[in-house]
Design a protein around this motif. Structure first.
Motif, PDB file in Angstrom:
ATOM      1  N   GLU A  29       6.455  -1.323  20.719  1.00 57.75           N
ATOM      2  CA  GLU A  29       5.889  -1.566  19.385  1.00 57.75           C
ATOM      3  C   GLU A  29       4.761  -0.583  19.095  1.00 57.75           C
ATOM      4  O   GLU A  29       4.680  -0.014  18.010  1.00 57.75           O
ATOM      5  N   LEU A  30       3.880  -0.358  20.054  1.00 57.40           N
ATOM      6  CA  LEU A  30       2.753   0.553  19.855  1.00 57.40           C
ATOM      7  C   LEU A  30       3.214   1.991  19.652  1.00 57.40           C
ATOM      8  O   LEU A  30       2.625   2.732  18.861  1.00 57.40           O
ATOM      9  N   VAL A  31       4.266   2.397  20.342  1.00 53.44           N
ATOM     10  CA  VAL A  31       4.758   3.765  20.194  1.00 53.44           C
ATOM     11  C   VAL A  31       5.514   3.949  18.875  1.00 53.44           C
ATOM     12  O   VAL A  31       5.691   5.070  18.406  1.00 53.44           O
ATOM     13  N   SER A  32       5.921   2.849  18.259  1.00 50.85           N
ATOM     14  CA  SER A  32       6.681   2.949  17.005  1.00 50.85           C
ATOM     15  C   SER A  32       5.784   3.158  15.787  1.00 50.85           C
ATOM     16  O   SER A  32       6.285   3.347  14.676  1.00 50.85           O
ATOM     17  N   HIS A  33       4.466   3.120  15.977  1.00 45.16           N
ATOM     18  CA  HIS A  33       3.520   3.319  14.879  1.00 45.16           C
ATOM     19  C   HIS A  33       2.674   4.557  15.159  1.00 45.16           C
ATOM     20  O   HIS A  33       2.244   4.777  16.286  1.00 45.16           O
ATOM     21  N   THR A  34       2.434   5.337  14.116  1.00 43.16           N
ATOM     22  CA  THR A  34       1.638   6.553  14.265  1.00 43.16           C
ATOM     23  C   THR A  34       0.300   6.403  13.537  1.00 43.16           C
ATOM     24  O   THR A  34       0.111   5.474  12.736  1.00 43.16           O
ATOM     25  N   LEU A  35      -0.569   7.345  13.810  1.00 42.77           N
ATOM     26  CA  LEU A  35      -1.851   7.391  13.110  1.00 42.77           C
ATOM     27  C   LEU A  35      -1.615   7.572  11.605  1.00 42.77           C
ATOM     28  O   LEU A  35      -2.316   6.981  10.778  1.00 42.77           O
ATOM     29  N   ALA A  36      -0.603   8.333  11.245  1.00 40.83           N
ATOM     30  CA  ALA A  36      -0.263   8.509   9.829  1.00 40.83           C
ATOM     31  C   ALA A  36       0.175   7.185   9.213  1.00 40.83           C
ATOM     32  O   ALA A  36      -0.194   6.877   8.067  1.00 40.83           O
ATOM     33  N   ASP A  37       0.945   6.386   9.956  1.00 45.66           N
ATOM     34  CA  ASP A  37       1.349   5.061   9.474  1.00 45.66           C
ATOM     35  C   ASP A  37       0.125   4.192   9.207  1.00 45.66           C
ATOM     36  O   ASP A  37       0.026   3.533   8.169  1.00 45.66           O
ATOM     37  N   LEU A  38      -0.810   4.190  10.164  1.00 47.66           N
ATOM     38  CA  LEU A  38      -2.032   3.392  10.000  1.00 47.66           C
ATOM     39  C   LEU A  38      -2.829   3.865   8.792  1.00 47.66           C
ATOM     40  O   LEU A  38      -3.314   3.052   8.005  1.00 47.66           O
ATOM     41  N   ALA A  39      -2.962   5.176   8.642  1.00 46.26           N
ATOM     42  CA  ALA A  39      -3.713   5.720   7.515  1.00 46.26           C
ATOM     43  C   ALA A  39      -3.075   5.298   6.192  1.00 46.26           C
ATOM     44  O   ALA A  39      -3.782   4.921   5.249  1.00 46.26           O
ATOM     45  N   ALA A  40      -1.763   5.332   6.118  1.00 49.25           N
ATOM     46  CA  ALA A  40      -1.068   4.928   4.891  1.00 49.25           C
ATOM     47  C   ALA A  40      -1.280   3.444   4.612  1.00 49.25           C
ATOM     48  O   ALA A  40      -1.516   3.048   3.462  1.00 49.25           O
ATOM     49  N   ARG A  41      -1.240   2.628   5.649  1.00 50.97           N
ATOM     50  CA  ARG A  41      -1.432   1.187   5.472  1.00 50.97           C
ATOM     51  C   ARG A  41      -2.856   0.879   5.030  1.00 50.97           C
ATOM     52  O   ARG A  41      -3.076   0.044   4.154  1.00 50.97           O
ATOM     53  N   VAL A  42      -3.823   1.543   5.659  1.00 48.32           N
ATOM     54  CA  VAL A  42      -5.225   1.330   5.287  1.00 48.32           C
ATOM     55  C   VAL A  42      -5.456   1.793   3.855  1.00 48.32           C
ATOM     56  O   VAL A  42      -6.107   1.107   3.060  1.00 48.32           O
ATOM     57  N   SER A  43      -4.921   2.946   3.505  1.00 45.85           N
ATOM     58  CA  SER A  43      -5.088   3.477   2.150  1.00 45.85           C
ATOM     59  C   SER A  43      -4.471   2.549   1.109  1.00 45.85           C
ATOM     60  O   SER A  43      -5.051   2.316   0.045  1.00 45.85           O
ATOM     61  N   ALA A  44      -3.307   2.005   1.404  1.00 42.17           N
ATOM     62  CA  ALA A  44      -2.629   1.113   0.460  1.00 42.17           C
ATOM     63  C   ALA A  44      -3.411  -0.184   0.259  1.00 42.17           C
ATOM     64  O   ALA A  44      -3.397  -0.755  -0.843  1.00 42.17           O
ATOM     65  N   LYS A  45      -4.107  -0.616   1.288  1.00 43.10           N
ATOM     66  CA  LYS A  45      -4.834  -1.878   1.228  1.00 43.10           C
ATOM     67  C   LYS A  45      -6.250  -1.729   0.672  1.00 43.10           C
ATOM     68  O   LYS A  45      -6.825  -2.673   0.152  1.00 43.10           O
ATOM     69  N   SER A  46      -6.812  -0.546   0.752  1.00 45.15           N
ATOM     70  CA  SER A  46      -8.203  -0.312   0.359  1.00 45.15           C
ATOM     71  C   SER A  46      -8.347  -0.183  -1.150  1.00 45.15           C
ATOM     72  O   SER A  46      -7.408   0.226  -1.837  1.00 45.15           O
ATOM     73  N   PRO A  47      -9.544  -0.480  -1.663  1.00 44.72           N
ATOM     74  CA  PRO A  47      -9.797  -0.212  -3.076  1.00 44.72           C
ATOM     75  C   PRO A  47      -9.582   1.279  -3.366  1.00 44.72           C
ATOM     76  O   PRO A  47      -9.778   2.122  -2.487  1.00 44.72           O
ATOM     77  N   ARG A  48      -9.224   1.600  -4.569  1.00 45.54           N
ATOM     78  CA  ARG A  48      -8.877   2.982  -4.942  1.00 45.54           C
ATOM     79  C   ARG A  48      -9.979   3.987  -4.625  1.00 45.54           C
ATOM     80  O   ARG A  48      -9.697   5.100  -4.220  1.00 45.54           O
ATOM     81  N   TYR A  49     -11.242   3.612  -4.820  1.00 46.13           N
ATOM     82  CA  TYR A  49     -12.330   4.567  -4.603  1.00 46.13           C
ATOM     83  C   TYR A  49     -12.424   5.021  -3.145  1.00 46.13           C
ATOM     84  O   TYR A  49     -12.942   6.101  -2.870  1.00 46.13           O
ATOM     85  N   VAL A  50     -11.907   4.236  -2.217  1.00 39.85           N
ATOM     86  CA  VAL A  50     -11.997   4.594  -0.799  1.00 39.85           C
ATOM     87  C   VAL A  50     -11.218   5.869  -0.505  1.00 39.85           C
ATOM     88  O   VAL A  50     -11.613   6.666   0.336  1.00 39.85           O
ATOM     89  N   ALA A  51     -10.134   6.082  -1.233  1.00 37.56           N
ATOM     90  CA  ALA A  51      -9.303   7.273  -1.017  1.00 37.56           C
ATOM     91  C   ALA A  51     -10.095   8.561  -1.200  1.00 37.56           C
ATOM     92  O   ALA A  51      -9.803   9.570  -0.554  1.00 37.56           O
ATOM     93  N   THR A  52     -11.105   8.537  -2.053  1.00 35.23           N
ATOM     94  CA  THR A  52     -11.947   9.721  -2.227  1.00 35.23           C
ATOM     95  C   THR A  52     -13.306   9.558  -1.562  1.00 35.23           C
ATOM     96  O   THR A  52     -13.909  10.541  -1.141  1.00 35.23           O
ATOM     97  N   ALA A  53     -13.791   8.323  -1.446  1.00 36.91           N
ATOM     98  CA  ALA A  53     -15.133   8.092  -0.898  1.00 36.91           C
ATOM     99  C   ALA A  53     -15.232   8.496   0.571  1.00 36.91           C
ATOM    100  O   ALA A  53     -16.224   9.112   0.982  1.00 36.91           O
ATOM    101  N   VAL A  54     -14.224   8.178   1.358  1.00 33.15           N
ATOM    102  CA  VAL A  54     -14.286   8.510   2.785  1.00 33.15           C
ATOM    103  C   VAL A  54     -14.252  10.026   2.989  1.00 33.15           C
ATOM    104  O   VAL A  54     -15.150  10.584   3.628  1.00 33.15           O
ATOM    105  N   PRO A  55     -13.260  10.735   2.452  1.00 34.54           N
ATOM    106  CA  PRO A  55     -13.276  12.196   2.612  1.00 34.54           C
ATOM    107  C   PRO A  55     -14.535  12.839   2.032  1.00 34.54           C
ATOM    108  O   PRO A  55     -15.093  13.774   2.616  1.00 34.54           O
TER     109      PRO A  55
END
Length: 174
Positions: free
Chosen positions: A133-159
């Motif tokens: 299960e752990l090998v089936s998920h990538t850092l890119a997958d996590l980033a996409a999930r976090v981005s989808a769940k976060s408020p819109r401003y986070v997409a620009t605020a973090v970078p």
């Protein structure tokens, strides 16, 4: 005691934050520690461990900092877990099946000492499933999930936060 503790969680968040840092920047240990409200000394140790595992690379100097060593899609959650904690086993069989009140300690029956212990076999299967299960998920997958769940401003605020810190270090060199 949890199998995967705080060190793994901090490693996952640290690499996730590095994946959000703008291209061409290299967040420092202080930047990464400040972002997660962690002691810098702890972050430096964690970054050194992640570097030894080959997940990140260091850039030295005033522009120095840390970058992922490969694209987020090529880093699995299992890579991060193993880097942060080592390749611990879920279950360590102590072969206690040979100890029972029904037989002498020096002469357990063959069934109690041959082949794989059935309890150990179940635990090995569970560990294989967890690692799969752990090998089936990538850092890119996590980033996409976090981005989808976060408020819109986070997409620009973090970078933007990491870019501002990086620019501040660069401005200090002139």
């Amino acid at each position: 005691m949890p199998q995967y503790g705080a060190r793994v969680e901090y490693a996952l968040h640290t690499l996730l934050n590095l994946s959000f840092a703008p291209a061409g920047t290299a967040p420092s240990a202080r930047d990464l520690a400040d972002f997660q409200k962690l002691p810098v000394a702890f972050m430096r140790k964690l970054l050194t461990q992640l570097e030894k595992s080959g997940l990140i690379v260091a850039a030295e100097g005033v522009h120095g900092g840390w970058r992922l060593s490969r694209p987020p899609a090529d880093i699995t959650v299992l890579d991060i877990v193993d880097a942060a904690q080592g390749r611990d086993v879920l279950f360590e069989c102590r072969e206690i099946r040979g100890r029972c009140i029904l037989w002498p300690d020096d002469a357990p029956p063959r069934a109690a000492r041959s082949g794989v212990c059935e309890i150990h076999a179940v635990m090995l299967a569970a560990e294989r499933a967890m690692r799969a299960e752990l090998v089936s998920h990538t850092l890119a997958d996590l980033a996409a999930r976090v981005s989808a769940k976060s408020p819109r401003y986070v997409a620009t605020a973090v970078p933007d936060w990491f870019a501002g810190r990086y620019a501040g270090r660069r401005a200090g060199e002139t």
